[in-house]
Design a protein around this motif. Structure first.
Motif, PDB file in Angstrom:
ATOM      1  N   SER A 186      28.649 -42.441  21.703  1.00 20.16           N
ATOM      2  CA  SER A 186      27.617 -42.301  22.702  1.00 20.16           C
ATOM      3  C   SER A 186      27.034 -43.659  23.019  1.00 20.16           C
ATOM      4  CB  SER A 186      26.558 -41.359  22.156  1.00 20.16           C
ATOM      5  OG  SER A 186      25.287 -41.823  22.437  1.00 20.16           O
ATOM      6  N   ARG A 188      24.252 -45.981  25.903  1.00 25.71           N
ATOM      7  CA  ARG A 188      23.351 -46.024  27.043  1.00 25.71           C
ATOM      8  C   ARG A 188      23.786 -47.164  27.947  1.00 25.71           C
ATOM      9  NH1 ARG A 188      18.110 -45.088  23.818  1.00 25.71           N
ATOM     10  NH2 ARG A 188      18.051 -42.830  23.724  1.00 25.71           N
ATOM     11  N   GLU A 205      22.809 -42.116  29.865  1.00 22.09           N
ATOM     12  CA  GLU A 205      23.282 -41.961  28.506  1.00 22.09           C
ATOM     13  C   GLU A 205      24.543 -41.119  28.562  1.00 22.09           C
ATOM     14  OE1 GLU A 205      20.244 -40.866  25.791  1.00 22.09           O
ATOM     15  OE2 GLU A 205      21.666 -40.251  24.260  1.00 22.09           O
ATOM     16  N   SER A 207      27.431 -39.182  26.213  1.00 23.62           N
ATOM     17  CA  SER A 207      27.935 -38.828  24.903  1.00 23.62           C
ATOM     18  C   SER A 207      28.721 -37.540  24.996  1.00 23.62           C
ATOM     19  CB  SER A 207      26.807 -38.698  23.889  1.00 23.62           C
ATOM     20  OG  SER A 207      26.143 -37.481  24.054  1.00 23.62           O
ATOM     21  N   ASP A 208      29.809 -37.490  24.286  1.00 24.74           N
ATOM     22  CA  ASP A 208      30.652 -36.293  24.229  1.00 24.74           C
ATOM     23  C   ASP A 208      30.865 -35.650  25.596  1.00 24.74           C
ATOM     24  OD1 ASP A 208      30.468 -36.679  21.547  1.00 24.74           O
ATOM     25  OD2 ASP A 208      28.804 -35.268  21.307  1.00 24.74           O
ATOM     26  N   ASP A 209      31.363 -36.398  26.522  1.00 18.63           N
ATOM     27  CA  ASP A 209      31.715 -35.800  27.813  1.00 18.63           C
ATOM     28  C   ASP A 209      30.514 -35.353  28.630  1.00 18.63           C
ATOM     29  OD1 ASP A 209      34.321 -36.251  27.678  1.00 18.63           O
ATOM     30  OD2 ASP A 209      34.969 -34.154  27.669  1.00 18.63           O
ATOM     31  N   VAL A 210      29.299 -35.668  28.177  1.00 17.71           N
ATOM     32  CA  VAL A 210      28.142 -35.348  29.010  1.00 17.71           C
ATOM     33  C   VAL A 210      27.532 -36.662  29.486  1.00 17.71           C
ATOM     34  CG1 VAL A 210      25.883 -34.251  29.149  1.00 17.71           C
ATOM     35  CG2 VAL A 210      27.664 -33.223  27.757  1.00 17.71           C
ATOM     36  N   GLU A 212      24.435 -38.137  31.255  1.00 14.88           N
ATOM     37  CA  GLU A 212      23.089 -37.752  31.640  1.00 14.88           C
ATOM     38  C   GLU A 212      22.356 -38.933  32.249  1.00 14.88           C
ATOM     39  OE1 GLU A 212      20.434 -36.671  28.488  1.00 14.88           O
ATOM     40  OE2 GLU A 212      18.804 -36.502  29.922  1.00 14.88           O
ATOM     41  N   ASN A 331      23.313 -50.370  25.723  1.00 19.03           N
ATOM     42  CA  ASN A 331      24.499 -51.014  25.177  1.00 19.03           C
ATOM     43  C   ASN A 331      25.081 -52.027  26.148  1.00 19.03           C
ATOM     44  OD1 ASN A 331      24.159 -48.209  24.176  1.00 19.03           O
ATOM     45  ND2 ASN A 331      25.664 -48.912  22.693  1.00 19.03           N
ATOM     46  N   PRO A 451      31.052 -25.804  25.667  1.00 24.42           N
ATOM     47  CA  PRO A 451      31.351 -26.933  26.548  1.00 24.42           C
ATOM     48  C   PRO A 451      32.849 -27.158  26.704  1.00 24.42           C
ATOM     49  CG  PRO A 451      30.408 -27.648  24.458  1.00 24.42           C
ATOM     50  CD  PRO A 451      30.227 -26.185  24.539  1.00 24.42           C
ATOM     51  N   GLY A 455      35.035 -28.566  30.309  1.00 21.15           N
ATOM     52  CA  GLY A 455      35.264 -29.980  30.553  1.00 21.15           C
ATOM     53  C   GLY A 455      33.983 -30.773  30.661  1.00 21.15           C
ATOM     54  N   PRO A 456      34.106 -32.012  31.130  1.00 25.25           N
ATOM     55  CA  PRO A 456      32.951 -32.898  31.156  1.00 25.25           C
ATOM     56  C   PRO A 456      31.848 -32.397  32.079  1.00 25.25           C
ATOM     57  CG  PRO A 456      34.846 -33.924  32.224  1.00 25.25           C
ATOM     58  CD  PRO A 456      35.321 -32.644  31.647  1.00 25.25           C
ATOM     59  N   LEU A 457      30.658 -32.856  31.812  1.00 22.16           N
ATOM     60  CA  LEU A 457      29.514 -32.398  32.589  1.00 22.16           C
ATOM     61  C   LEU A 457      28.682 -33.594  33.027  1.00 22.16           C
ATOM     62  CD1 LEU A 457      27.631 -30.117  33.576  1.00 22.16           C
ATOM     63  CD2 LEU A 457      26.492 -30.256  31.369  1.00 22.16           C
ATOM     64  N   LEU A 458      28.168 -33.506  34.237  1.00 22.30           N
ATOM     65  CA  LEU A 458      27.286 -34.550  34.747  1.00 22.30           C
ATOM     66  C   LEU A 458      25.910 -33.953  34.990  1.00 22.30           C
ATOM     67  CD1 LEU A 458      26.685 -37.281  36.134  1.00 22.30           C
ATOM     68  CD2 LEU A 458      27.486 -36.250  38.236  1.00 22.30           C
ATOM     69  N   ILE A 459      24.894 -34.518  34.357  1.00 23.39           N
ATOM     70  CA  ILE A 459      23.523 -34.079  34.619  1.00 23.39           C
ATOM     71  C   ILE A 459      22.849 -35.179  35.417  1.00 23.39           C
ATOM     72  CG2 ILE A 459      21.382 -33.229  33.611  1.00 23.39           C
ATOM     73  CD1 ILE A 459      22.907 -32.795  30.994  1.00 23.39           C
TER      74      ILE A 459
ATOM     75  N   ARG B  54      20.809 -31.219  25.926  1.00 19.54           N
ATOM     76  CA  ARG B  54      22.199 -31.467  26.265  1.00 19.54           C
ATOM     77  C   ARG B  54      23.062 -30.226  25.956  1.00 19.54           C
ATOM     78  NH1 ARG B  54      24.404 -37.264  25.561  1.00 19.54           N
ATOM     79  NH2 ARG B  54      22.268 -37.522  26.240  1.00 19.54           N
ATOM     80  N   ARG B  58      24.986 -27.908  28.740  1.00 18.59           N
ATOM     81  CA  ARG B  58      26.412 -27.584  28.666  1.00 18.59           C
ATOM     82  C   ARG B  58      26.638 -26.092  28.861  1.00 18.59           C
ATOM     83  NH1 ARG B  58      30.051 -30.430  24.580  1.00 18.59           N
ATOM     84  NH2 ARG B  58      29.910 -32.532  25.345  1.00 18.59           N
ATOM     85  N   HIS B  64      29.218 -25.544  35.826  1.00 19.16           N
ATOM     86  CA  HIS B  64      30.159 -24.823  34.973  1.00 19.16           C
ATOM     87  C   HIS B  64      30.372 -23.387  35.430  1.00 19.16           C
ATOM     88  CE1 HIS B  64      29.891 -27.664  31.261  1.00 19.16           C
ATOM     89  NE2 HIS B  64      30.615 -28.137  32.238  1.00 19.16           N
TER      90      HIS B  64
END
Lengths: 574, 195
Positions: A186, A188, A205, A207-210, A212, A331, A451, A455-459, B54, B58, B64
């Motif tokens: 993860s 930033r 940020e 992390s894990d396919d999310v 945010e 980062n 999840p 698949g991946p998610l965009l917030i 988070r 999800r 989704h």
């Protein structure tokens, strides 16, 4: 079914990309070029030229060649932004219906979305030729600080070009998708997006396919074009001083100077000095054309660019403050947009961040790449993949009687409630637990999907505060900036006169506490109110921002729960 | 950071998911924000809130549900929007303080605008000297001491003095907000890395 592409509809250039089987590539036109100039020219023979052919005509046919349309799309006639930009454009503009700005050429009058649609259509053709299959869906990017009207106009443009718009995506978020997904663990990231016409900073940020988005801020009238215009002024002044010709009297010469300014700026990214020869800026005795050589050094350019770069860093600090994070929490800083090619910009960002910025992807292409990734995310067959089992049989929440008001009838009757235990997924807390509240309904003990099924998610977040004007011209903020979208917020309003039949609210977007200093989105009108004593009727107005950042409104009479008619009027016309 | 445990996947019919979403939407308006994000009933840390949100996102993000029926899509959007409100409230220290108070008083879902207004008042109060917020002489003396400590940068002493002031005026929300602000400065994380 056609393919889904990502389109970066830029102020100066448009880029189109496609993602398939985990691989994303920028689609090139027949000549192998990746950038499609966002320029449209109406030719004397009735044809329309788009792209490089049109850009060439900026010098020879300035009145019928439209560029930098993105600076004005979705802006209303008469606003200072339109007036300012209009003064610098060689083509004619006029006021159209609904206070829209229109452009005028020999082929007629066009709305700005119609001009953008011509660019998008050309981008679609390039994609179809490169992919060898029809394209009917797209993710189109906009600067993060585009407001509701600008987003709607962009969506209209893409629709007019024959595309189903999967999402209007923020450019820095798109860049983040290109950088962020696939990152290990993860991190930033801060995305510094300095393009031709706009500047945005986005903090996110991953992390894990999310992915945010934490915060975003920007200035929609700050870009590399501003640097060009400053150089332009410098050249014009030099011409006046040396030749006693005023180039500002000729649109053709000004277009020539503008092209030279951009050329100089680009040359200075790789060279210490650059030189152009402006040909035939006027005619001397006996019709001899006057040529004007001009030289600019990198140091001179830096002096000209400094105020603009200073402004971008002010926006950066503003975004950081609103995120409540420290610069050290990040980062890396990622550079996006053509203007970040200027070594001076890179130096200043490095000094601000304290570490060299990252430029892994071509800054011109990264936004389109990210858009293509989202297009794939949104067309994938994600949800048809198997979902994992819930941890246990769903516990039906125990509800106190008053809560049943909110129960929709369609829900199956709940079985007798088993005592549900909290799920221990969180770290133990050092804080003493609160006393259990009196009526504490329990959430269903399972989440509906896993999840990995999707698949991946965009917030993403909304970049601008949405509010209504209240007494005294102040803004009552309803949806604060950096709130996740889609988002719904409600507000209650009471009537103020006997048997009031209408309720009128001025809706605006922006960060200023005074409504007049923000962008007006129009008037929200609630009609057909039932007759009632004043103050007795409470109307609950619901403001919904969809995932594209576009506003929808609805209203209901709070006592009867009945829907009442609500609609937005833009510029006094519905 | 440890390794991510392998995820088990087995096949379930999609209707199961739909049914769960409907179950959530049926109760969402009455859930408190902690229950919604499945946080324990205690003041959550920023990290916990972020992680919980988070997981929540999800599960319910409308993206989704793009292939679901309009009814399910709308239900998921409604649940997601409520969860985003929960995140909005719980991730802001001032709002969170107000919300936890409201929760203690038994109001699981106060109106958001009232919460926001109260928290804005709190923020304004926190910017003022503590002595001006106290109403009784005893509390004012303690608050005045706190102000002097703040001026000296001795936040730990300021905190102790403010706690005393709050004890003398337990009903004074402005003083509590001031204390919260001092605590935040005292415990502000520096250079923390995301997990």
């Amino acid at each position: 079914m056609g393919a889904a592409i990502g389109i970066d509809l830029g102020t100066t250039n448009t880029v189109v990309a496609h993602c398939a089987n985990g691989e994303t590539r920028v689609l090139l036109d027949e000549t192998g070029a990746n950038l499609l100039p966002s320029v449209v020219s109406h030719l004397p023979d009735g044809r329309v030229a788009v792209g490089r052919d049109a850009r060439k005509r900026r010098v020879i046919d300035a009145e019928n060649t439209f560029f930098s349309i993105k600076r004005l799309i979705g802006r209303q006639w008469g606003t200072p932004e339109v007036e300012r930009a209009r003064a610098g454009f060689p083509f004619k503009m006029k006021e159209g219906p609904k206070k829209q700005a229109m452009v005028v050429s020999r082929a007629g009058e066009f709305t700005l979305p119609a001009i953008s649609a011509m660019v998008i259509k050309r981008a679609k053709e390039i994609a179809e030729a490169a992919l060898g299959q029809p394209v009917d869906k797209a993710v189109v990017t906009v600067p993060a600080n585009f407001n509701d009207l600008q987003r709607s106009a962009t969506r209209r443009a893409a629709k007019e070009a024959g595309l189903d718009v999967l999402r209007i995506l923020n450019e820095p978020t798109a860049a983040a998708l290109a950088y962020g997904l696939g990152a290990q663990g993860s991190e930033r990231l801060a995305i510094y997006d300095f393009g031709g016409g706009t500047f945005d900073l986005t903090l996110l940020e991953v992390s894990d396919d999310v992915v945010e988005v934490i915060a975003t801020a920007g200035d929609s009238f700050l870009g590399g074009d501003d640097v060009d215009m400053t150089i332009e002024g410098q050249i014009a002044r030099a011409i006046i001083a040396q030749t006693r010709l005023d180039p500002r009297t000729s649109t053709e010469v000004m277009a020539l100077i503008r092209a030279a300014s951009e050329h100089l700026k680009i040359q200075l990214s790789d060279n210490e000095t650059a030189r152009v020869e402006l040909k035939a800026i006027g005619y001397g005795e006996g019709g001899v054309p006057i040529n004007f050589p001009y030289e600019l050094s990198r140091t001179q350019l830096e002096r000209l660019a400094k105020p603009f770069v200073d402004k971008t860093l002010a926006v950066c600090n503003d975004a950081l403050r609103s995120s409540k994070l420290d610069l050290r929490d990040f980062n890396s800083v990622i550079l996006v947009g053509g203007s970040t090619r200027m070594p001076y910009v890179q130096e200043r960002v490095e000094a601000w961040f304290g570490r060299p910025p990252r430029i892994d992807w071509n800054p011109d292409e990264v936004v389109a790449v990210g858009a293509a990734i989202l297009a794939t995310m949104l067309t994938g067959k994600g949800s048809e993949r198997p979902a994992p089992p819930p941890p246990r049989a769903p516990a039906i929440p125990r509800l106190r009687t008053p809560m049943f008001d909110t129960m929709p009838v369609a829900v199956p009757a709940p079985p007798p409630p088993p005592p549900s235990e909290p799920i221990a997924t969180h770290r133990p807390h050092t804080n003493p637990p609160l006393p259990a509240g009196p009526a504490a309904p329990m959430a269903p003990s399972i989440f509906p999907v896993a999840p990995e099924g999707d698949g991946p998610l965009l917030i993403d977040v909304t970049p601008l505060t949405l509010g209504v004007e209240v007494l005294g011209g102040q803004v009552d903020p309803i949806i604060a900036r950096n709130t996740s979208v889609p988002c719904t917020r409600t507000r209650r309003f009471a009537t103020s006169t006997e048997n009031q039949r209408e309720l009128l609210l001025r809706v605006c977007q922006g960060e200023d506490p005074r409504a007049a200093n923000n962008t007006s989105l129009g008037e929200l009108i609630v009609t057909e109110l039932p007759p009632a004593r004043r103050g007795d009727l409470w109307i609950e107005v619901s403001f919904q921002l969809d995932a594209d950042g576009i506003l929808n409104v609805s209203a209901k009479d709070e006592t009867s729960g009945r829907e009442v008619k609500a609609q937005m009027r833009v510029g006094g016309v519905s | 950071m440890g390794t991510v445990p392998p995820r088990k996947i087995s096949i379930r019919p999609p209707q199961d998911r739909d049914r769960t979403v409907l179950r959530w939407v049926a109760v969402i308006d009455s859930l408190d924000y902690l229950a919604m994000l499945r946080l324990p009933r205690a003041i959550p840390s920023d990290d916990d809130v972020r992680r919980a949100y988070r997981t929540f996102a999800r599960a319910f993000h409308p993206d989704h549900y793009r292939n679901s029926s309009p009814e399910i899509r709308a239900a998921a959007a409604k649940v997601f929007s409520a969860g985003a409100d929960a995140y909005h409230v719980l991730s802001d220290p001032m709002l969170r303080l107000r919300y936890m108070k409201s929760l203690e008083a038994g109001v699981a879902r106060p109106r958001l605008e009232e919460l926001e207004r109260a928290s804005r008042d709190d923020a304004r109060a926190a910017a003022q000297p503590a002595a001006s917020l106290a109403k009784t002489p005893a509390a004012r003396a303690a608050a005045d001491r706190a102000d002097k400590m703040i001026a000296l940068g001795e936040l730990a002493y300021a905190k102790a003095a403010l706690e005393e002031a709050c004890k003398r005026e337990p009903e004074n929300a402005a003083l509590a907000a001031k204390l919260q602000a001092v605590e935040r400065r005292l415990y502000a994380p520096r250079g923390g890395k995301p997990r």
